[in-house]
Structure formats: structure tokens, C-alpha cells
Design a protein around this motif. Structure first.
Motif, PDB file in Angstrom:
ATOM      1  N   LYS A  43      37.785  16.568  -9.878  1.00 16.50           N
ATOM      2  CA  LYS A  43      37.686  16.867  -8.542  1.00 16.50           C
ATOM      3  C   LYS A  43      35.779  17.312  -8.742  1.00 16.50           C
ATOM      4  N   GLN A  44      35.134  17.513  -7.724  1.00 16.55           N
ATOM      5  CA  GLN A  44      33.861  18.047  -8.050  1.00 16.55           C
ATOM      6  C   GLN A  44      34.005  19.783  -8.284  1.00 16.55           C
ATOM      7  N   ARG A  45      32.985  19.900  -9.028  1.00 15.45           N
ATOM      8  CA  ARG A  45      32.968  21.528  -8.447  1.00 15.45           C
ATOM      9  C   ARG A  45      32.441  22.250  -6.950  1.00 15.45           C
ATOM     10  N   GLU A  46      32.857  22.786  -6.607  1.00 18.73           N
ATOM     11  CA  GLU A  46      32.296  23.115  -5.181  1.00 18.73           C
ATOM     12  C   GLU A  46      32.067  24.887  -4.534  1.00 18.73           C
ATOM     13  N   LEU A  47      31.405  24.769  -4.014  1.00 21.22           N
ATOM     14  CA  LEU A  47      30.662  25.923  -3.441  1.00 21.22           C
ATOM     15  C   LEU A  47      32.284  26.709  -2.465  1.00 21.22           C
ATOM     16  N   VAL A  48      32.773  27.993  -2.676  1.00 16.72           N
ATOM     17  CA  VAL A  48      33.607  28.993  -2.518  1.00 16.72           C
ATOM     18  C   VAL A  48      33.014  29.648  -1.139  1.00 16.72           C
ATOM     19  N   ALA A  49      32.626  30.836  -2.079  1.00 15.75           N
ATOM     20  CA  ALA A  49      31.523  32.329  -1.159  1.00 15.75           C
ATOM     21  C   ALA A  49      30.390  32.674  -2.029  1.00 15.75           C
ATOM     22  N   SER A  50      29.710  33.198  -1.410  1.00 12.20           N
ATOM     23  CA  SER A  50      28.525  33.714  -1.802  1.00 12.20           C
ATOM     24  C   SER A  50      28.246  35.224  -1.428  1.00 12.20           C
ATOM     25  N   ILE A  51      27.686  36.349  -1.564  1.00 13.56           N
ATOM     26  CA  ILE A  51      26.691  37.438  -1.419  1.00 13.56           C
ATOM     27  C   ILE A  51      25.625  37.777  -1.953  1.00 13.56           C
ATOM     28  N   THR A  52      25.072  37.898  -0.782  1.00  6.41           N
ATOM     29  CA  THR A  52      23.965  38.460  -1.226  1.00  6.41           C
ATOM     30  C   THR A  52      23.985  39.342  -1.639  1.00  6.41           C
ATOM     31  N   ARG A  53      22.189  40.546  -2.136  1.00  3.74           N
ATOM     32  CA  ARG A  53      21.865  41.596  -2.786  1.00  3.74           C
ATOM     33  C   ARG A  53      22.054  42.344  -1.424  1.00  3.74           C
ATOM     34  N   GLY A  54      22.415  42.172  -0.688  1.00  2.14           N
ATOM     35  CA  GLY A  54      22.569  42.959   0.797  1.00  2.14           C
ATOM     36  C   GLY A  54      23.378  43.122   1.340  1.00  2.14           C
ATOM     37  N   SER A  55      24.735  42.569   0.418  1.00  2.00           N
ATOM     38  CA  SER A  55      26.010  41.809   0.453  1.00  2.00           C
ATOM     39  C   SER A  55      26.087  41.104   2.331  1.00  2.00           C
ATOM     40  N   SER A  56      25.446  40.027   2.146  1.00  2.00           N
ATOM     41  CA  SER A  56      25.616  39.056   3.756  1.00  2.00           C
ATOM     42  C   SER A  56      26.477  38.139   2.560  1.00  2.00           C
ATOM     43  N   THR A  57      27.410  37.861   3.869  1.00  2.00           N
ATOM     44  CA  THR A  57      28.718  36.755   2.887  1.00  2.00           C
ATOM     45  C   THR A  57      28.778  35.731   3.797  1.00  2.00           C
ATOM     46  N   ASN A  58      29.016  34.286   2.582  1.00  2.00           N
ATOM     47  CA  ASN A  58      29.011  32.868   3.409  1.00  2.00           C
ATOM     48  C   ASN A  58      30.115  32.166   2.019  1.00  2.00           C
ATOM     49  N   VAL A  59      31.790  32.849   3.093  1.00  2.00           N
ATOM     50  CA  VAL A  59      32.206  31.334   3.066  1.00  2.00           C
ATOM     51  C   VAL A  59      33.301  29.997   3.790  1.00  2.00           C
ATOM     52  N   VAL A  60      33.286  28.919   2.571  1.00  2.00           N
ATOM     53  CA  VAL A  60      33.243  27.861   3.454  1.00  2.00           C
ATOM     54  C   VAL A  60      34.367  28.091   4.522  1.00  2.00           C
ATOM     55  N   ASP A  61      34.069  26.999   5.300  1.00  2.00           N
ATOM     56  CA  ASP A  61      35.417  26.686   6.406  1.00  2.00           C
ATOM     57  C   ASP A  61      36.743  26.279   5.611  1.00  2.00           C
ATOM     58  N   SER A  62      37.004  26.009   4.376  1.00  2.00           N
ATOM     59  CA  SER A  62      38.036  25.564   4.220  1.00  2.00           C
ATOM     60  C   SER A  62      38.950  26.192   3.901  1.00  2.00           C
ATOM     61  N   VAL A  63      38.490  27.626   3.652  1.00  2.00           N
ATOM     62  CA  VAL A  63      38.898  28.893   2.924  1.00  2.00           C
ATOM     63  C   VAL A  63      38.582  30.188   4.097  1.00  2.00           C
ATOM     64  N   LYS A  64      37.943  29.762   4.387  1.00  2.00           N
ATOM     65  CA  LYS A  64      37.692  31.264   6.095  1.00  2.00           C
ATOM     66  C   LYS A  64      39.237  31.761   7.072  1.00  2.00           C
ATOM     67  N   GLY A  65      38.760  33.280   6.571  1.00  2.00           N
ATOM     68  CA  GLY A  65      40.596  33.581   7.002  1.00  2.00           C
ATOM     69  C   GLY A  65      41.194  33.682   6.107  1.00  2.00           C
ATOM     70  N   ARG A  66      40.848  33.409   4.484  1.00  2.00           N
ATOM     71  CA  ARG A  66      41.921  33.341   3.966  1.00  2.00           C
ATOM     72  C   ARG A  66      41.302  34.118   2.794  1.00  2.00           C
ATOM     73  N   PHE A  67      39.875  33.787   2.265  1.00  2.00           N
ATOM     74  CA  PHE A  67      39.246  33.950   1.080  1.00  2.00           C
ATOM     75  C   PHE A  67      37.767  35.508   1.432  1.00  2.00           C
ATOM     76  N   THR A  68      37.974  36.455   0.982  1.00  2.00           N
ATOM     77  CA  THR A  68      36.957  37.227   1.345  1.00  2.00           C
ATOM     78  C   THR A  68      36.268  37.734  -0.242  1.00  2.00           C
ATOM     79  N   ILE A  69      35.296  37.696   0.304  1.00  2.00           N
ATOM     80  CA  ILE A  69      34.222  37.885  -0.833  1.00  2.00           C
ATOM     81  C   ILE A  69      33.598  39.618  -0.960  1.00  2.00           C
ATOM     82  N   SER A  70      33.160  40.104  -2.428  1.00  2.00           N
ATOM     83  CA  SER A  70      32.884  41.392  -1.938  1.00  2.00           C
ATOM     84  C   SER A  70      32.379  41.619  -3.231  1.00  2.00           C
ATOM     85  N   ARG A  71      31.112  42.849  -3.010  1.00  2.00           N
ATOM     86  CA  ARG A  71      30.182  43.543  -4.880  1.00  2.00           C
ATOM     87  C   ARG A  71      30.782  44.898  -4.816  1.00  2.00           C
ATOM     88  N   ASP A  72      30.853  45.420  -5.680  1.00  2.00           N
ATOM     89  CA  ASP A  72      30.625  46.719  -6.319  1.00  2.00           C
ATOM     90  C   ASP A  72      29.588  46.976  -6.656  1.00  2.00           C
TER      91      ASP A  72
END
Length: 117
Positions: A43-72
Motif C-alpha cells: 500500500k501507499q505511505r500514509e500519515l499517522v500523526a504529527s506534532i508541531t514545534r509548539g507540541s500541538s498534535t494531530n492523529v488520524v482517525d484510524s489510530v485515534k485513542g490508541r496512538f500518541t505522538i510526543s516529543r522531547d
């Protein structure tokens, strides 16, 4: 040249958890937007989650509630915590760095996640 190194992939049973890490070689990481993508077999590559420099996050619906993105930023590292894994989460997972205004886009080499039923 900024490099990204992913780790944490592997084989896990359905319902299990994994945490992926992606570490950047330079501190420009702190002003970047970081994303996780995945490419399931055939299959094609697809976005899962992203996080901005200010730590705003976005998670796609298919993994929402199961996956969490964070940064250090102190470790130049972005994480993807994956819980309640399903066989359909099987894919090569890639991290991507974008630095807006610098024209910089860098991909990691990918890490394989296999979820068995």
C-alpha cells in the motif's frame, strides 16, 4: 545534513504495545514539525500523526485513542506510543522532519512493525 534514526519496531501480538523513537542528529529538531508515517505491505505511505514545534498534535482517525505522538526537544527525539495494536497496523513506520521556512524535509530509514493476530 540532518539525519533521523528510528528505533523501537518489532513483532508484537494483537492488543500489545510498542513505542517508536526517532532521534535527529541536530538541534534544529526543536523548531521542526515532526510526523510519523506508515506504509503497509503493498500500500501507499500514509500519515499517522504529527506534532508541531509548539507540541500541538494531530492523529488520524484510524489510530485515534490508541496512538500518541510526543516529543522531547532536549533529546532531539519524537515518540509514537502505540497501544492496542491491530494486525492492520502492520507496516514500515517512518518519521519525517519539516522545518517551515528553511525548505528542509528529511525522512528516516523506517522501522518495521509487525502485529500478529
Amino acid at each position: 545534513q540532518v539525519q533521523l534514526v528510528e528505533s523501537g519496531g518489532g513483532l508484537v501480538q494483537a492488543g500489545g504495545s510498542l513505542r517508536l523513537s526517532c532521534t535527529a542528529s541536530e538541534s534544529i529538531f526543536s523548531i521542526s514539525t515532526m510526523s510519523w508515517y506508515r506504509q503497509p505491505p503493498g500500500k501507499q505511505r500514509e500519515l499517522v500523526a504529527s506534532i508541531t514545534r509548539g507540541s500541538s498534535t494531530n492523529v488520524v482517525d484510524s489510530v485515534k485513542g490508541r496512538f500518541t505522538i510526543s516529543r522531547d526537544n532536549a533529546k532531539n527525539t519524537v515518540y509514537l506510543q502505540m497501544n492496542s495494536l491491530k494486525p492492520e497496523d502492520t507496516a514500515v513506520y517512518y518519521c519525517k522532519m519539516i522545518v517551515i521556512g528553511r525548505g528542509l524535509e528529511v525522512w528516516g530509514q523506517g522501522t518495521l512493525v509487525t502485529v500478529s493476530s
